[in-house]
Design a protein around this motif. Sequence first.
Motif, PDB file in Angstrom:
ATOM      1  N   THR A  28       0.834  -1.205   0.000  1.00 40.51           N
ATOM      2  CA  THR A  28       0.000   0.000   0.000  1.00 40.51           C
ATOM      3  C   THR A  28       0.866   1.252   0.000  1.00 40.51           C
ATOM      4  O   THR A  28       0.557   2.242  -0.684  1.00 40.51           O
ATOM      5  CB  THR A  28      -0.934   0.009   1.229  1.00 40.51           C
ATOM      6  N   LEU A  29       1.973   1.231   0.738  1.00 43.94           N
ATOM      7  CA  LEU A  29       2.877   2.379   0.786  1.00 43.94           C
ATOM      8  C   LEU A  29       3.465   2.679  -0.594  1.00 43.94           C
ATOM      9  O   LEU A  29       3.573   3.847  -0.989  1.00 43.94           O
ATOM     10  CB  LEU A  29       4.005   2.118   1.792  1.00 43.94           C
ATOM     11  N   VAL A  30       3.834   1.635  -1.322  1.00 46.55           N
ATOM     12  CA  VAL A  30       4.416   1.827  -2.657  1.00 46.55           C
ATOM     13  C   VAL A  30       3.413   2.516  -3.582  1.00 46.55           C
ATOM     14  O   VAL A  30       3.742   3.497  -4.267  1.00 46.55           O
ATOM     15  CB  VAL A  30       4.864   0.474  -3.251  1.00 46.55           C
ATOM     16  N   ILE A  31       2.169   2.028  -3.619  1.00 52.07           N
ATOM     17  CA  ILE A  31       1.179   2.614  -4.522  1.00 52.07           C
ATOM     18  C   ILE A  31       0.745   3.997  -4.040  1.00 52.07           C
ATOM     19  O   ILE A  31       0.553   4.915  -4.847  1.00 52.07           O
ATOM     20  CB  ILE A  31      -0.038   1.675  -4.680  1.00 52.07           C
ATOM     21  N   GLU A  32       0.580   4.171  -2.733  1.00 51.33           N
ATOM     22  CA  GLU A  32       0.233   5.498  -2.213  1.00 51.33           C
ATOM     23  C   GLU A  32       1.329   6.514  -2.547  1.00 51.33           C
ATOM     24  O   GLU A  32       1.040   7.682  -2.827  1.00 51.33           O
ATOM     25  CB  GLU A  32       0.021   5.437  -0.698  1.00 51.33           C
ATOM     26  N   SER A  33       2.577   6.064  -2.531  1.00 44.88           N
ATOM     27  CA  SER A  33       3.680   6.967  -2.888  1.00 44.88           C
ATOM     28  C   SER A  33       3.545   7.442  -4.325  1.00 44.88           C
ATOM     29  O   SER A  33       3.771   8.626  -4.630  1.00 44.88           O
ATOM     30  CB  SER A  33       5.024   6.259  -2.687  1.00 44.88           C
ATOM     31  N   SER A  34       3.182   6.527  -5.224  1.00 46.56           N
ATOM     32  CA  SER A  34       2.999   6.919  -6.629  1.00 46.56           C
ATOM     33  C   SER A  34       1.827   7.888  -6.770  1.00 46.56           C
ATOM     34  O   SER A  34       1.856   8.794  -7.614  1.00 46.56           O
ATOM     35  CB  SER A  34       2.773   5.677  -7.508  1.00 46.56           C
ATOM     36  N   ILE A  35       0.788   7.732  -5.945  1.00 49.39           N
ATOM     37  CA  ILE A  35      -0.363   8.643  -5.974  1.00 49.39           C
ATOM     38  C   ILE A  35       0.056  10.031  -5.499  1.00 49.39           C
ATOM     39  O   ILE A  35      -0.321  11.048  -6.099  1.00 49.39           O
ATOM     40  CB  ILE A  35      -1.509   8.088  -5.099  1.00 49.39           C
ATOM     41  N   TRP A  36       0.840  10.094  -4.440  1.00 51.95           N
ATOM     42  CA  TRP A  36       1.287  11.400  -3.924  1.00 51.95           C
ATOM     43  C   TRP A  36       2.131  12.136  -4.958  1.00 51.95           C
ATOM     44  O   TRP A  36       1.967  13.341  -5.155  1.00 51.95           O
ATOM     45  CB  TRP A  36       2.088  11.208  -2.636  1.00 51.95           C
ATOM     46  N   ILE A  37       3.026  11.422  -5.622  1.00 50.63           N
ATOM     47  CA  ILE A  37       3.852  12.059  -6.660  1.00 50.63           C
ATOM     48  C   ILE A  37       2.965  12.537  -7.808  1.00 50.63           C
ATOM     49  O   ILE A  37       3.120  13.657  -8.318  1.00 50.63           O
ATOM     50  CB  ILE A  37       4.929  11.082  -7.176  1.00 50.63           C
ATOM     51  N   ASN A  38       2.018  11.691  -8.216  1.00 44.90           N
ATOM     52  CA  ASN A  38       1.112  12.015  -9.319  1.00 44.90           C
ATOM     53  C   ASN A  38       0.323  13.289  -9.027  1.00 44.90           C
ATOM     54  O   ASN A  38       0.220  14.191  -9.864  1.00 44.90           O
ATOM     55  CB  ASN A  38       0.151  10.838  -9.539  1.00 44.90           C
ATOM     56  N   LEU A  39      -0.220  13.379  -7.818  1.00 43.57           N
ATOM     57  CA  LEU A  39      -1.051  14.523  -7.460  1.00 43.57           C
ATOM     58  C   LEU A  39      -0.222  15.735  -7.040  1.00 43.57           C
ATOM     59  O   LEU A  39      -0.750  16.855  -6.975  1.00 43.57           O
ATOM     60  CB  LEU A  39      -2.004  14.132  -6.323  1.00 43.57           C
ATOM     61  N   GLY A  40       1.054  15.531  -6.782  1.00 44.83           N
ATOM     62  CA  GLY A  40       1.915  16.657  -6.441  1.00 44.83           C
ATOM     63  C   GLY A  40       2.412  17.412  -7.661  1.00 44.83           C
ATOM     64  O   GLY A  40       2.719  18.609  -7.576  1.00 44.83           O
ATOM     65  N   LEU A  41       2.483  16.755  -8.819  1.00 43.84           N
ATOM     66  CA  LEU A  41       3.012  17.389 -10.025  1.00 43.84           C
ATOM     67  C   LEU A  41       2.208  18.613 -10.470  1.00 43.84           C
ATOM     68  O   LEU A  41       2.803  19.610 -10.905  1.00 43.84           O
ATOM     69  CB  LEU A  41       3.101  16.359 -11.162  1.00 43.84           C
ATOM     70  N   PRO A  42       0.845  18.595 -10.399  1.00 46.32           N
ATOM     71  CA  PRO A  42       0.103  19.806 -10.795  1.00 46.32           C
ATOM     72  C   PRO A  42       0.471  21.038  -9.973  1.00 46.32           C
ATOM     73  O   PRO A  42       0.395  22.164 -10.475  1.00 46.32           O
ATOM     74  CB  PRO A  42      -1.369  19.405 -10.556  1.00 46.32           C
ATOM     75  N   TYR A  43       0.878  20.839  -8.732  1.00 50.02           N
ATOM     76  CA  TYR A  43       1.281  21.984  -7.908  1.00 50.02           C
ATOM     77  C   TYR A  43       2.502  22.667  -8.518  1.00 50.02           C
ATOM     78  O   TYR A  43       2.566  23.901  -8.599  1.00 50.02           O
ATOM     79  CB  TYR A  43       1.580  21.521  -6.482  1.00 50.02           C
ATOM     80  N   PHE A  44       3.469  21.869  -8.965  1.00 52.83           N
ATOM     81  CA  PHE A  44       4.701  22.442  -9.527  1.00 52.83           C
ATOM     82  C   PHE A  44       4.458  23.031 -10.913  1.00 52.83           C
ATOM     83  O   PHE A  44       5.157  23.955 -11.327  1.00 52.83           O
ATOM     84  CB  PHE A  44       5.790  21.372  -9.588  1.00 52.83           C
ATOM     85  N   SER A  45       3.464  22.506 -11.655  1.00 51.18           N
ATOM     86  CA  SER A  45       3.165  23.050 -12.986  1.00 51.18           C
ATOM     87  C   SER A  45       2.193  24.225 -12.914  1.00 51.18           C
ATOM     88  O   SER A  45       1.933  24.881 -13.930  1.00 51.18           O
ATOM     89  CB  SER A  45       2.578  21.953 -13.888  1.00 51.18           C
ATOM     90  N   GLY A  46       1.636  24.487 -11.724  1.00 50.36           N
ATOM     91  CA  GLY A  46       0.728  25.617 -11.554  1.00 50.36           C
ATOM     92  C   GLY A  46      -0.668  25.389 -12.086  1.00 50.36           C
ATOM     93  O   GLY A  46      -1.405  26.353 -12.335  1.00 50.36           O
ATOM     94  N   ASN A  47      -1.069  24.130 -12.271  1.00 46.76           N
ATOM     95  CA  ASN A  47      -2.397  23.818 -12.791  1.00 46.76           C
ATOM     96  C   ASN A  47      -3.378  23.544 -11.655  1.00 46.76           C
ATOM     97  O   ASN A  47      -3.034  22.850 -10.693  1.00 46.76           O
ATOM     98  CB  ASN A  47      -2.340  22.593 -13.705  1.00 46.76           C
ATOM     99  N   SER A  48      -4.585  24.070 -11.779  1.00 45.41           N
ATOM    100  CA  SER A  48      -5.633  23.776 -10.803  1.00 45.41           C
ATOM    101  C   SER A  48      -6.277  22.439 -11.147  1.00 45.41           C
ATOM    102  O   SER A  48      -6.393  22.074 -12.320  1.00 45.41           O
ATOM    103  CB  SER A  48      -6.699  24.873 -10.808  1.00 45.41           C
ATOM    104  N   LEU A  49      -6.692  21.723 -10.119  1.00 43.38           N
ATOM    105  CA  LEU A  49      -7.327  20.416 -10.307  1.00 43.38           C
ATOM    106  C   LEU A  49      -8.813  20.505 -10.006  1.00 43.38           C
ATOM    107  O   LEU A  49      -9.241  21.267  -9.147  1.00 43.38           O
ATOM    108  CB  LEU A  49      -6.707  19.377  -9.356  1.00 43.38           C
TER     109      LEU A  49
END
Length: 699
Positions: free
Chosen positions: A546-567
């Motif tokens: 679960t930690l491995v997949i949750e980590s991929s989710i956090w990275i996935n959802l963190g990228l829009p913050y750095f690109s400045g896109n609203s979700l």
Amino acid sequence: MERYTQFLLKHKALVIAFFAAAAVVCAVLSALVEVNYKFADYLPKEAASTEALEVMEEEYSQAVPNMRVLVYDVSIPEALEYKERLQAAEGVEEVGWLDDAVNIYEPLEMAPKKTIDEWYQDGNALFSLTVDEEKEEAAVAAVRKIIGEENCMAGSAVESVAAPSNTSKDVQRIMLLVLPIVFLVLILTTNSWFEPVLFMITIGVAILLNMGTNLIFGTVSFVTNAAGPVLQLAVSMDYSIFLLHRFEENRNQGMKAEAAMCAAVKQSAGSVLSSGLTTVTGFLALVFMAFRIGPDLGWAMSKAILFSLISVLAFLPALAIVCCRAIDRTRHRSFVPGFGGFASFVMKARVPALILAVLTVPVGWLAQAQNSFYYGGSEVYTSEATQLGRDTKAVRDLFGTSSPVVLMVPKGDPEKEAALNDELLELDYVTSVISYAGSVGNAIPENFVPSETLSALYSANYSRFVVTLDAEERQAGWDEKVSAVRNIGEKYYGSELQYAGDLVSTEDLKTTITRDNRRVNLMAIVFVALILLLNFRSVSLPVILTLVIESSIWINLGLPYFSGNSLFYIGYLIISTVQLGATIDYAILFTDRYLDFRKKMPKKDAARQTLKACSLSILTSAAVLAIAGTILGQLSTNGVLSQLGTLIGRGAVLSFALVIFVLPPLLMLADGLIRRTTLHADFYGASDRAGKKKRSRKD
């Protein structure tokens, strides 16, 4: 499982006929399922805006304005003529314009400039229409005929009419592109030209079964209707891949077809069912959302996965045996090289990969919590690939942002109504207020006011204020502006105030779905962890996977913050459970094979052999999900579906990367812990170590 498979294969013709007939029936039934495109309809019934709309329906014949119409290059008299024609159009209940907010027969210089600019600028007129929700299609067609193609219309009424057509075209284009590309991926990763046909038929039947049985819900949301088939194809394709890969391995070992299939079902049933159940539980977590699009998608997609499991474990074995000769006659050399070299590379890179993950995951976790969001539907249909998107942009560019908020207050105190009207107009972002006190004036008795004007402002019990705000959801601080208007109303009328409008509904949506977030994510994690606990009979493995997949989710959802896109928050919420449920399969398959190999060899060799054995299956499944999601993201003109597709596609790639590069070193590092916390682990060499320790204690 062996007796079950033998029974299926004995009656394979009957099984195939049953599934084919059911698919045809469900294909017909799917056309009868109604689709709802309105966010506000999925608010909880106890939401303030929902209750206010019910009061408005009882008290007034008009609802909240839901269409903006822009007519270029008209004089004030010409604009008044347009207003009369629009008012007479079928389905149009009310038309608001400048003459409702100020006295246009006096010099306009005497009126507030911000009010004039709200309705009339440089010879261009903007009308606010209230359209009967049950006659939106006729109203939109009638308005378009009046204003012509060169002028513009936007708003939720137009969206409700345009969305079904646009989304239907999108889904057709997406499926026409997804299917051949997925087919090509399957050809490249199998050894027969015909095997991909079996995959597509099996999942195609499951999709039809699910779409047809959606009729039991009566109506489904646009998210479920449009994304459901693509998600089901992408998420459940790996079940059939796992089964047929096992079937192929058994036949290569010299087993006859039926015996190979019996063994394949037995060998893969655990992984397939565990994968399916984790996906189902991920979707079921959505059922507990108060925002009712969650339960809508959760029930429909849980049912979809169950149909995919049934098709793979009942329909596919019978179909594969019947088509066995076709599979053999269409054999081709493998287009994918062996994964021995790849496995060696991953093993060499395991330490840097683990360090990179340790550094990256916390950043992703922090970033995903700082994203900006859209909570409502105002930005869903703004793609300039459609006429609706272009018209919306034209209205915004010329007249700026505008959102009507309706306040209803108890009737009977003219002085208080006048004070409320004046205080609302003092707000910088309130461009106009249409009310009895402001538009008619308390000096004029009700008997002298035209009945149409009176009924729009006064009901038996309420006085209505239509407040136009220079605000939209895409602007920062929109919720503070809505709150300020509500606070002024409550200052005068307290809890007796009723308020409604798109932004009010959006504010309720924000409150509802942010409250859903933690509960839904926690439930999804708990559900998945319980399935893993039962599957592996281990305390430690559910935490690691679960930690491995949750980590991929956090990275996935963190990228829009750095690109400045609203979700879109609904997409953010859904992807958290969908990615977990869909890609945990990769970790399950990998760990399942690793445990098998670990019983026969040391941990490093077991990890290398697992990479060689599983990489193709996981790569194929991730590629299908990534391709389907990316195409959905690129081609959909619906903002929610487009963003959801992008997140799913990127999430599949990230989950693949972490399972392949990070999970092996984690399993190796935690080897001792896994052995001690897993029932009947029977790891290679463990008995020797235990014997040595026992002898050393005796010594």
